[in-house]
Motif scaffolding. Structure first.
Motif, PDB file in Angstrom:
ATOM      1  N   ASP A 115       0.816  -1.208   0.000  1.00 30.06           N
ATOM      2  CA  ASP A 115       0.000   0.000   0.000  1.00 30.06           C
ATOM      3  C   ASP A 115       0.855   1.265   0.000  1.00 30.06           C
ATOM      4  OD1 ASP A 115      -2.194   1.637   0.079  1.00 30.06           O
ATOM      5  OD2 ASP A 115      -2.603   1.338   2.209  1.00 30.06           O
ATOM      6  N   PHE A 116       0.603   2.127  -0.986  1.00 27.83           N
ATOM      7  CA  PHE A 116       1.236   3.442  -1.035  1.00 27.83           C
ATOM      8  C   PHE A 116       0.207   4.560  -0.912  1.00 27.83           C
ATOM      9  CE2 PHE A 116       4.398   0.697  -2.953  1.00 27.83           C
ATOM     10  CZ  PHE A 116       5.553   1.149  -2.351  1.00 27.83           C
ATOM     11  N   GLU A 117      -0.997   4.188  -0.457  1.00 25.06           N
ATOM     12  CA  GLU A 117      -2.038   5.193  -0.277  1.00 25.06           C
ATOM     13  C   GLU A 117      -2.259   5.444   1.208  1.00 25.06           C
ATOM     14  OE1 GLU A 117      -6.405   6.716  -1.008  1.00 25.06           O
ATOM     15  OE2 GLU A 117      -6.007   4.688  -0.335  1.00 25.06           O
ATOM     16  N   ASP A 118      -3.491   5.216   1.718  1.00 26.61           N
ATOM     17  CA  ASP A 118      -3.794   5.569   3.111  1.00 26.61           C
ATOM     18  C   ASP A 118      -2.896   4.859   4.107  1.00 26.61           C
ATOM     19  OD1 ASP A 118      -5.713   7.315   2.338  1.00 26.61           O
ATOM     20  OD2 ASP A 118      -7.428   6.029   2.806  1.00 26.61           O
ATOM     21  N   GLY A 119      -2.564   3.602   3.831  1.00 25.71           N
ATOM     22  CA  GLY A 119      -1.726   2.860   4.766  1.00 25.71           C
ATOM     23  C   GLY A 119      -0.279   3.311   4.792  1.00 25.71           C
ATOM     24  N   TYR A 120       0.082   4.140   3.841  1.00 26.79           N
ATOM     25  CA  TYR A 120       1.462   4.620   3.714  1.00 26.79           C
ATOM     26  C   TYR A 120       1.568   6.115   3.970  1.00 26.79           C
ATOM     27  CZ  TYR A 120       6.104   5.260   1.585  1.00 26.79           C
ATOM     28  OH  TYR A 120       7.415   5.571   1.341  1.00 26.79           O
ATOM     29  N   GLY A 121       0.621   6.878   3.445  1.00 26.67           N
ATOM     30  CA  GLY A 121       0.608   8.312   3.674  1.00 26.67           C
ATOM     31  C   GLY A 121       1.535   9.070   2.745  1.00 26.67           C
ATOM     32  N   ASN A 122       1.734  10.328   3.067  1.00 25.06           N
ATOM     33  CA  ASN A 122       2.604  11.192   2.267  1.00 25.06           C
ATOM     34  C   ASN A 122       4.007  11.206   2.853  1.00 25.06           C
ATOM     35  OD1 ASN A 122       0.502  12.003   0.481  1.00 25.06           O
ATOM     36  ND2 ASN A 122      -0.249  13.426   2.031  1.00 25.06           N
ATOM     37  N   ALA A 126      11.908  10.893  -2.278  1.00 20.24           N
ATOM     38  CA  ALA A 126      13.007   9.928  -2.320  1.00 20.24           C
ATOM     39  C   ALA A 126      12.660   8.674  -1.527  1.00 20.24           C
ATOM     40  CB  ALA A 126      14.281  10.561  -1.777  1.00 20.24           C
ATOM     41  N   GLU A 127      11.953   8.860  -0.418  1.00 17.59           N
ATOM     42  CA  GLU A 127      11.576   7.713   0.416  1.00 17.59           C
ATOM     43  C   GLU A 127      10.564   6.830  -0.291  1.00 17.59           C
ATOM     44  OE1 GLU A 127       9.528   6.878   4.801  1.00 17.59           O
ATOM     45  OE2 GLU A 127      10.480   8.819   4.389  1.00 17.59           O
ATOM     46  N   ARG A 134      11.824  -1.105  -3.941  1.00 23.56           N
ATOM     47  CA  ARG A 134      12.001  -2.279  -3.086  1.00 23.56           C
ATOM     48  C   ARG A 134      10.829  -3.242  -3.231  1.00 23.56           C
ATOM     49  NH1 ARG A 134      12.248   0.105   1.358  1.00 23.56           N
ATOM     50  NH2 ARG A 134      10.152  -0.311   2.152  1.00 23.56           N
ATOM     51  N   ALA A 135       9.598  -2.699  -3.307  1.00 28.23           N
ATOM     52  CA  ALA A 135       8.417  -3.558  -3.486  1.00 28.23           C
ATOM     53  C   ALA A 135       8.529  -4.363  -4.769  1.00 28.23           C
ATOM     54  CB  ALA A 135       7.156  -2.710  -3.492  1.00 28.23           C
ATOM     55  N   ALA A 136       8.974  -3.718  -5.847  1.00 25.23           N
ATOM     56  CA  ALA A 136       9.136  -4.436  -7.120  1.00 25.23           C
ATOM     57  C   ALA A 136      10.166  -5.547  -6.982  1.00 25.23           C
ATOM     58  CB  ALA A 136       9.545  -3.456  -8.219  1.00 25.23           C
ATOM     59  N   ARG A 137      11.275  -5.229  -6.365  1.00 22.68           N
ATOM     60  CA  ARG A 137      12.340  -6.233  -6.223  1.00 22.68           C
ATOM     61  C   ARG A 137      11.875  -7.411  -5.386  1.00 22.68           C
ATOM     62  NH1 ARG A 137      15.781  -7.061  -2.157  1.00 22.68           N
ATOM     63  NH2 ARG A 137      15.393  -5.009  -1.215  1.00 22.68           N
TER      64      ARG A 137
END
Length: 433
Positions: A115-122, A126-127, A134-137
């Motif tokens: 999750d790169f939306e609500d569970g991740y936030g802004n 670079a981060e 990393r997720a792709a790898r």
């Protein structure tokens, strides 16, 4: 007229009439095939697990399975105690408990979304760049070494102006990383959240088309799920229904509609204490989704509960009963997939799913066997019902609730036979209706 005497057959219409009608309906025939191709006949996961992009790791799937097993060991260590918590019958207690444990050891997660939306936030760009790479790898490595879930992918940020560029960049980094690691895995799933206008779905389709062209991929190779979590995704500003337009705007790429329990509830000003997947507002939204998706090949997923099974055994049991009940309720309403938010939800997800398929297994198998053998019975089943019966058995097989040996024993059918009933031609469904 005596037996064996040939019946006289007479017609009144010239053959040209039928030909003219068929020609006039040819565009409709083509439209039906395009818009309503039917279920794709592939496996649908019983749940989706969301893990924030900064938390996802190489051992996430195994870790969730181990934590789920630990919860069972601590709060319901045997079949009898687990059955007592959930209200399972004596007949189901042992097979459900045994299959849940085996599932947690073998395949604890069927569908995982980083999750790169609500569970991740802004986060700083670079981060997030690094987390997406990393997720792709890690996902590529998991598919390479056999530790992946059947379905895996990411939820990007939405197509609204404040986060649009960030979401597009994260998706690009993720997909590019997969390509550089050897190509897109077969189980790849992408989720587009907070969709309010069909034009946002069109934009996603164009984005994926551009990526495919850049990498020489087959057109339409990459599909995506549409997340329904705003009131505008159900009813447009002009008062028209929106979901069907969104499916069409995906240009054949839509694979699923996922209901977002808490964003949608908040959008309708439902108070926090009453935000749940069985609220009337949720039932209305999901009914609209279900009707819009019917026949299109787009699967519908229920939402989640935010009541976590943590703390004392008493609290864990209460959360388990809630989650089990919501899952069983969804299954009865033909929502065969949902969200799970915590490892402690996994035991009751599989318990509910396995109980649902096992308790109706013998009746479904007997009805399908009678239909296949044309032996009749106390229920007059038609092709559409045979489709539902075989689909039920196939879903039970896919998740591990049933074994092919016991299905074959009671039906006399192979998996190929079941699939032929579950995904019939359009004409087969209407022939005897």
């Amino acid at each position: 007229m005596g037996q064996g005497q040939q019946e006289k057959v007479a017609t009144s219409l010239a053959g040209a009439v039928s030909e003219e009608i068929s020609a006039s309906l040819a565009p409709v025939d083509a439209e039906l095939e395009r818009r309503y191709p039917g279920d794709p006949g592939t496996r649908q996961p019983v749940h989706t697990v969301y893990v924030p992009g900064d938390v996802f790791a190489a051992d996430t799937i195994r870790s969730w399975g181990d934590r789920a097993l630990a919860a069972l060991d601590e709060h319901a260590p045997d079949a009898a105690s687990f059955a007592a918590v959930l209200g399972l019958s004596d007949e189901l207690a042992e097979p459900v408990h045994a299959r849940v444990r085996a599932k947690l050891e073998r395949e604890p997660i069927e569908d995982l979304r980083v999750d790169f939306e609500d569970g991740y936030g802004n986060r700083p760009d670079a981060e997030e760049d690094e987390a997406a790479a990393r997720a792709a790898r890690l996902i590529a490595e998991a598919y390479g070494d056999g530790t992946a879930a059947p379905c895996m992918g990411i939820r990007m940020k939405c197509m609204e102006a404040p986060v649009r560029a960030r979401g597009i960049r994260t998706l690009d980094i993720f997909l590019t990383g997969l390509m550089e690691a050897g190509g897109l895995p077969g189980g790849l799933v992408l989720t587009l959240p907070k969709v309010t206008y069909a034009e946002q779905v069109t934009a996603m389709a164009r984005l994926l088309d551009a990526f495919e062209k850049t990498h020489g991929l087959e057109p339409g190779r990459i599909g995506f799920e549409i997340q329904i979590e705003t009131s505008q995704s159900i009813l447009a500003a002009d008062g028209t229904a929106t979901v069907a337009r969104m499916i069409q705007a995906a240009e054949g790429r839509a694979t699923g509609l996922h209901y977002g329990t808490f964003d949608y509830s908040a959008c309708l000003s439902v108070s926090a204490a009453h935000q749940a997947s069985d609220h009337p507002a949720a039932d209305h939204a999901k009914a609209v989704m279900q009707v819009a998706a019917a026949g299109t090949g787009v699967r519908v997923s229920d939402g989640s509960t935010n009541v976590l099974p943590i703390g004392s055994t008493e609290k864990v049991h209460a959360a388990w009963r809630l989650h089990y009940g919501l899952t069983r309720r969804a299954l009865a309403r033909a929502f065969y997939q949902g969200w799970d938010m915590h490892p402690g939800h996994i035991p009751t997800r599989y318990a509910a799913v396995f109980a649902f398929y096992r308790e109706g297994f013998e009746q479904a198998a007997a009805r399908l066997a009678r239909y296949a053998n044309r032996t009749g019975g106390d229920v007059m089943d038609e092709p559409a019902t045979a489709k539902a019966l075989s689909g039920y058995l196939l879903r039970g097989l896919d998740c591990g609730a049933l074994d092919i040996g016991e299905v074959a024993r009671l039906t006399g059918l192979t998996r190929a036979d079941l699939e032929s009933f579950a995904v019939p031609r359009r004409g087969d469904l209407t022939a005897s209706a």
